[in-house]
Write an enzyme that holds these catalytic residues in place. Structure first.
Site, PDB file in Angstrom:
ATOM      1  CE  LYS A 183      -1.948  -1.802   3.620  1.00 42.20           C
ATOM      2  NZ  LYS A 183      -2.788  -2.191   4.775  1.00 42.20           N
ATOM      3  CB  THR A 222      -7.138   7.524   7.476  1.00 48.78           C
ATOM      4  OG1 THR A 222      -6.200   7.952   8.472  1.00 48.78           O
ATOM      5  CG2 THR A 222      -7.228   8.568   6.394  1.00 48.78           C
ATOM      6  N   GLY A 282      -8.798   2.754  10.558  1.00 51.61           N
ATOM      7  CA  GLY A 282      -9.381   1.492  10.066  1.00 51.61           C
ATOM      8  C   GLY A 282      -9.306   1.278   8.570  1.00 51.61           C
ATOM      9  CB  THR A 283      -7.762   3.090   5.672  1.00 47.46           C
ATOM     10  OG1 THR A 283      -6.568   3.353   6.392  1.00 47.46           O
ATOM     11  CG2 THR A 283      -8.576   4.351   5.585  1.00 47.46           C
ATOM     12  N   GLY A 284      -6.819   0.194   6.705  1.00 45.91           N
ATOM     13  CA  GLY A 284      -6.130  -1.069   6.375  1.00 45.91           C
ATOM     14  C   GLY A 284      -7.059  -2.260   6.567  1.00 45.91           C
ATOM     15  CB  CYS A 285      -9.394  -3.175   9.347  1.00 45.60           C
ATOM     16  SG  CYS A 285      -8.234  -2.946  10.690  1.00 45.60           S
TER      17      CYS A 285
END
Ligand SMILES: Cc1ncc(COP(=O)(O)OP(=O)(O)O)c(N)n1
Ligand SMILES: Cc1nc(C(=O)O)sc1CCOP(=O)(O)O
Ligand SMILES: [Mg+2]
Length: 769
Positions: free
Chosen positions: A679, A710, A712-715
């Site tokens: 990412k 932002t 929690g964007t990865g989850c």
């Protein structure tokens, strides 16, 4: 208009109120901001931007440029109304500057403004138009549509005075302007000409009195913005807006004539006509919905259209008859049957139809007859399917009455809406994958199929070349079912084929193995919300509880390794997941249990978000846990989704640019044997991620969204990818779609908590009210 579309209007003081009223009457709303300090913020919370350059000054144009550029960045449509574009050097220069910085979706203008915008390129065309205008000045009725007091003061004929310009010239002008600015042009005049450079549509009708009210052009521009703000293609949006506006003018004119009223009432009647039209459209939608709910005899449910077998005896094997095959298919789970006999006589169709009808009735499956309402009636079938070259739906309804199901064919949104309006109970759309059964079919693009499903209320089935293998490519289009000829009739093992087709419609299940975030923005909570929004059934095995909020993590409590394993057992022994997302696992022992269980149950489609280092650079798991993760879980994963700090740890390389990202991802793939989605994030290139699967290396570009929230964007990204993989979507498309979902969630601009807050996983939609 289903949802409330907000249009950011940088408008014209002369027509500001009219524009706000017209947007409200049409079911949307106007937000007006003009100061440079807030235009971008306001642009971001709206779905469309309207730049009306009337009564221009330096500051206003600067604001228009800022708002337009911001809308371009966000992918929001921009409608430009270049009021009096050729009236002064100042306007020419400023509108020119604006068009150098901003890419409009639609330019809504009159013919003089259009030629002024082209003038720099072709002086001649402008002069021709100018001469024509002079010729008619003084004789033509004034048609001042832009409501620009300054400009209308100069022009005796008003801005819209080229009433006698020949249509052909107007068409050429619109096409050239559309090509020059690569946008849709909605050019008003005696007839409106809409063009996107390829398509051209001419709209007539209306009422000449519209030219005698201030701001009718500005109002039309606002309607264009409202229409494209709900996602409608800009050409269709401009055409629909212009048609609506002319229709309303006609209705207003009729009322004013009937009541012997003047021009002031015309303006009010225009707004009345618009709001009534919108109410009627809403009423019609609700009528269709309630008809579907009322369980009328002729009602066909989306479930009944799930697997629709359409007969063709050319696919029968030796020894098979239509009756035996149809009996096998309906016994196995086919939900609807169509008798499609292109070469049989009426008598043969009736005789065959009666036999099939008996079989279908026995299994409570509707029998539909292709092409012929008269024969459907004689057979006593449940309904008929009529295509565009058959008897029209309205006529078929006349013949059959209210108790028969009528299906119609459509190849685009317009035909689908027409079929719905004519009273169709469902629509068949093809040919989605070509066809070996029917020659000369045109392939229907997936995007068009999605647009049709979005546009109509009645069920939609896809048709054409559909097999048990390619059916998964139709995931997410919104279809209710598939109509299949060869895929079923040519199958050797028909019950097995029916089972495989029906499996594609099963609800997919996804498991998240991660930690809980009590504030709901990340972890298990974000994963489950993401799964629900992506149409899969979400399950969770909680590995740790965290006490956290938008400002940080206040505490962590791990479950025991035994309890971690117990949860995974409970899930796999009952509802087997089609994909697994793994998030934060903080200890080596837990990682070991998870790996053992996933191996034991041979879990598929594992997406691992290696939560090791936060984007701010903090290590989140112990050193030994990191080793277990790499050794035990990476080999089981189909995809891992590290951020840059994590990829630096995994590859042992510093990542400073896109090139470094590529080589780090390649190194990780080589070392651990799973695909990597590296990412980008802020440090490198914002929204672009690099996907490396071993066979394929591809940059997956995303849209940068200005949103500080932002958390929690990865989850969210990894659970959206797992959801897509569960639905059968290929890896690259799964990532692409997951990124689009994340972008939409960020665009909702939810703003909660004191720190970096969560996103709106529902995308602002309420499923049940
Ligand atoms: C369910 C379903 N959808 C579409 C068609 C095609 O109908 P039509 O366009 O009339 O073409 P023919 O089938 O008559 O060749 C269909 N039959 N069924
Ligand atoms: C009857 C029919 N209508 C189509 C359309 O595109 O409207 S394609 C088609 C034939 C579908 O057969 P198969 O599943 O064997 O491709
Ligand atoms: Mg037909």
């Amino acid at each position: 208009m289903e949802k409330n579309v907000k249009v950011h209007c940088l408008t014209n003081p002369v027509t500001m109120q009219s524009v706000a009223n017209v947007l409200l009457a049409a079911g949307g709303s106007a937000v007006m901001a003009q100061d440079e300090q807030e235009v971008e913020e306001i642009t971001a919370i709206c779905q469309a931007t309207l730049l009306n350059t009337g009564v221009p000054d330096e500051r206003k144009i600067r604001s228009c440029i800022l708002a337009g550029k911001c809308a371009n960045r966000l992918g929001h449509p921009v409608v430009l109304d270049p009021v009096g574009a050729g009236a002064s050097k100042f306007r020419r220069k400023k509108i020119g500057q604006l068009l150098q910085s901003v890419v409009p979706s639609i330019i809504r203008c009159n013919q003089e403004e259009a030629s002024a915008l082209l003038r720099a390129e072709d002086e001649k065309e402008f002069l021709v138009l100018g001469t024509e205008r002079q010729k008619i000045e003084g004789t033509a009725e004034s048609c001042q549509q832009d409501g620009d007091a300054v400009f209308s003061g100069i022009q005796s004929g008003g801005v819209e005075s080229s009433l006698e310009l020949e249509l052909e010239k107007a068409r050429r002008l619109a096409v050239r302007l559309a090509k020059k600015y690569r946008c849709t042009v909605c050019m008003t005049g005696e007839q409106d000409v809409i063009s996107d450079g390829e398509r051209v549509k001419v709209i007539s009708g209306g009422d000449g009195r519209i030219c005698r009210i201030t701001g009718s052009g500005c109002m039309l521009s606002a309607l264009c913005a409202l229409k494209c703000g709900d996602g409608t293609d800009s050409f269709e949006a401009a055409a629909e807006a212009a048609e609506t506006w002319r229709h309303c003018a006609e209705r207003a004119g009729e009322t004013v004539d009937e009541k012997e009223e003047g021009i002031g009432s015309f303006q009010i009647r225009l707004l009345d006509a618009l709001s009534l039209k919108m109410e009627m459209e809403r009423g019609r939608r609700m009528e269709v919905q309630s008809r579907m709910k009322q369980n009328k005899k002729r009602y066909i449910s989306p479930e009944q259209l799930r697997l629709y077998a359409v007969t063709d005896r050319k696919w029968l094997a030796e020894g098979e008859t239509l009756e035996t095959v149809v009996e096998t298919l309906v016994r196995s789970g086919v939900t609807c049957v169509q008798l499609r006999e292109k070469h049989a006589s009426d008598e043969e169709i009736i005789s065959e139809g009666k036999k099939l009808n008996e079989i279908c009735r026995k299994h409570h499956v509707p029998l539909i007859v292709n092409d012929r309402p008269d024969l459907a009636k004689k057979i006593g079938a449940a309904g008929v399917h009529v295509g565009l070259s058959d008897m029209g739906i309205e006529k078929a309804r006349e013949l059959l009455g209210e108790d028969f199901i009528i299906g119609g064919s459509a190849h685009n949104v317009k035909e689908a809406l027409q079929a719905q309006k004519a009273g169709a109970d469902y629509i068949g759309c093809g040919a989605v994958f070509g066809s070996q059964t029917k020659s000369d079919v045109t392939t229907l693009a997936k995007e068009e199929l999605c647009a049709i499903c979005e546009a109509v209320e009645i069920p939609v089935v896809a048709i054409g070349g559909i097999t048990a293998e390619n059916i998964k490519e139709l995931t997410g289009t919104g279809i209710d079912g598939v109509a299949v000829v060869s895929g079923l009739f040519a199958a050797k093992d028909k019950p097995e084929m029916v089972r495989r087709f029906l499996k594609a419609f099963e609800m997919k299940k996804v498991l998240t193995i991660a930690g809980s975030d009590c504030s709901g923005g990340a972890g298990i909570q974000a994963d489950l919300k993401t799964m629900a929004a992506n149409g899969v059934y979400g399950m969770s095995a909680v590995m740790a509880l965290t006490a956290q909020n938008t400002t940080g993590v206040q505490g962590i409590m791990e479950v025991t390794p035994e309890f971690a394993g117990q949860q995974i057992d409970s899930i796999f022994t009952d509802i087997r997941p089609d994909a697994v997302k793994i998030g934060m696992l903080s200890s080596g022992e837990i990682i070991h249990v998870v790996a053992e269980k996933l191996k034991e149950y041979q879990a598929e489609h594992i997406v691992l978000d290696p939560v090791m280092v936060s984007t701010s650079g903090h290590r989140l798991i112990q050193k030994d846990a990191e080793q277990s993760l790499k050794k035990e879980l990476f080999p089981l994963a189909e995809l891992i989704t590290p951020n840059i700090p994590e990829a630096e740890v995994l590859s042992g390389r510093k990542i400073k640019n896109a090139q470094d990202m590529e080589s780090a991802a390649e190194k990780i793939v080589e070392e651990y044997g799973c695909a990597v989605l590296l990412k980008g994030g802020h440090r490198i290139n914002d929204a672009n991620d690099f996907l490396c699967t071993g066979e394929k290396k591809v940059w997956i570009c995303g849209e940068r969204v200005e949103n500080p929230n932002t958390h929690g964007t990865g989850c969210t990204l990894s659970s959206a990818i797992a959801s897509n993989l569960a639905k059968g979507v290929g890896m690259e498309e799964a990532v692409q779609k997951a990124k689009e979902y994340l972008t939409e969630a960020l665009k909702e601009q939810l703003d909660l908590g004191a720190g970096s807050g969560p996103m709106d996983h529902t995308l602002g939609k309420i499923i049940f009210e």
